[in-house]
Design a protein around this motif. Structure first.
Motif, mmCIF file in Angstrom:
data_model
loop_
_atom_site.group_PDB
_atom_site.id
_atom_site.type_symbol
_atom_site.label_atom_id
_atom_site.label_comp_id
_atom_site.label_asym_id
_atom_site.label_seq_id
_atom_site.Cartn_x
_atom_site.Cartn_y
_atom_site.Cartn_z
ATOM 1 N N GLN A 282 -19.451 13.235 3.612
ATOM 2 C CA GLN A 282 -18.289 13.067 2.740
ATOM 3 C C GLN A 282 -17.416 11.896 3.200
ATOM 4 O O GLN A 282 -16.931 11.096 2.386
ATOM 5 C CB GLN A 282 -17.466 14.354 2.708
ATOM 6 N N LEU A 283 -17.235 11.782 4.506
ATOM 7 C CA LEU A 283 -16.443 10.690 5.051
ATOM 8 C C LEU A 283 -17.123 9.346 4.783
ATOM 9 O O LEU A 283 -16.461 8.357 4.434
ATOM 10 C CB LEU A 283 -16.228 10.890 6.552
ATOM 11 N N LEU A 284 -18.459 9.310 4.967
ATOM 12 C CA LEU A 284 -19.188 8.078 4.697
ATOM 13 C C LEU A 284 -19.102 7.697 3.219
ATOM 14 O O LEU A 284 -18.922 6.525 2.882
ATOM 15 C CB LEU A 284 -20.653 8.234 5.122
ATOM 16 N N ALA A 285 -19.211 8.708 2.365
ATOM 17 C CA ALA A 285 -19.127 8.434 0.928
ATOM 18 C C ALA A 285 -17.735 7.925 0.565
ATOM 19 O O ALA A 285 -17.578 6.968 -0.222
ATOM 20 C CB ALA A 285 -19.465 9.695 0.139
ATOM 21 N N GLU A 286 -16.738 8.573 1.177
ATOM 22 C CA GLU A 286 -15.363 8.143 0.922
ATOM 23 C C GLU A 286 -15.123 6.736 1.450
ATOM 24 O O GLU A 286 -14.451 5.920 0.821
ATOM 25 C CB GLU A 286 -14.384 9.130 1.577
ATOM 26 N N SER A 287 -15.742 6.457 2.601
ATOM 27 C CA SER A 287 -15.591 5.121 3.177
ATOM 28 C C SER A 287 -16.241 4.079 2.284
ATOM 29 O O SER A 287 -15.677 2.996 2.070
ATOM 30 C CB SER A 287 -16.226 5.098 4.575
ATOM 31 N N ARG A 288 -17.440 4.404 1.769
ATOM 32 C CA ARG A 288 -18.106 3.449 0.878
ATOM 33 C C ARG A 288 -17.301 3.251 -0.406
ATOM 34 O O ARG A 288 -17.207 2.150 -0.939
ATOM 35 C CB ARG A 288 -19.518 3.969 0.554
#
Length: 211
Positions: free
Chosen positions: A190-196
């Motif tokens: 989720q954090l990676l998706a939010e970061s992207r």
């Protein structure tokens, strides 16, 4: 937590190994004691038979001596003078005198046989008492070993139950760790998706400003 449970399991397994060794030792001693007790009981049975035989022989010797004593009492007035007067010849005198002497010697032999029979009975009774003591002591020793074995097996069951509880605790702890890892991965994704998404937004915002 898992490390603590593993340490507890190691301690339990070590104790179980010690208990297994002690149980094996006690079981071996128990078999030896059981065999010894069976042997002593057989010896005791034989010794009782030997005592019965000795007592029967003693009773026979006592009865025999009693019969001879009654006979001697009834003929107590017989003297060597009577033997001489009753003799019809010198040969008859020798024969009668010899018979009287033989009767006296025979009575003495009976007394000796009776004393010997009493000694035999006394020895047999002492030997029987010794066998009975040995049987009782061995039976007590056997009971002690059986009690010890029961106690060891009870401890073994308790340790196995504790090991089962520890393994269940470990299984639950590992399941919780796996659940935590899965949660961490989802949060990471989720954090990676939010970061992207934020990176794309920033990139788009920067490109729009340049136009």
């Amino acid at each position: 937590q898992i490390a603590t449970i593993d340490k507890r399991l190691t301690q339990i397994e070590s104790e179980l190994a010690k208990l297994a060794g002690r149980i094996q030792t006690v079981e071996a001693k128990l078999k030896v004691t059981q065999a010894r007790l069976a042997e002593l009981r057989e010896e005791l049975r034989i010794k009782r038979l030997e005592l019965a035989v000795a007592e029967a022989k003693l009773q026979a010797e006592e009865a025999n001596l009693h019969t001879r004593m009654v006979l001697a009492y009834k003929t107590s007035d017989l003297s060597y003078v009577d033997v001489v007067l009753a003799s019809t010849s010198f040969d008859d005198l020798v024969t009668r005198t010899s018979m009287v002497g033989s009767l006296i010697d025979s009575n003495n032999d009976l007394v000796g046989a009776l004393e010997e029979a009493r000694d035999v009975v006394e020895r047999e009774r002492e030997a029987l008492a010794e066998k009975e003591r040995a049987v009782n002591e061995t039976a007590m020793e056997l009971q002690e070993k059986e009690d010890e074995l029961l106690a060891l097996r009870a401890s073994q069951r308790k340790q196995k139950e504790q090991a089962l509880v520890a393994r269940k605790d470990k299984s639950r702890a590992m399941a919780a760790v796996r659940n935590d890892l899965a949660l961490y991965r989802r949060q990471e994704e989720q954090l990676l998706a939010e970061s992207r998404r934020l990176s794309g937004f920033i990139s788009g915002w920067g490109g729009g400003g340049g136009g």
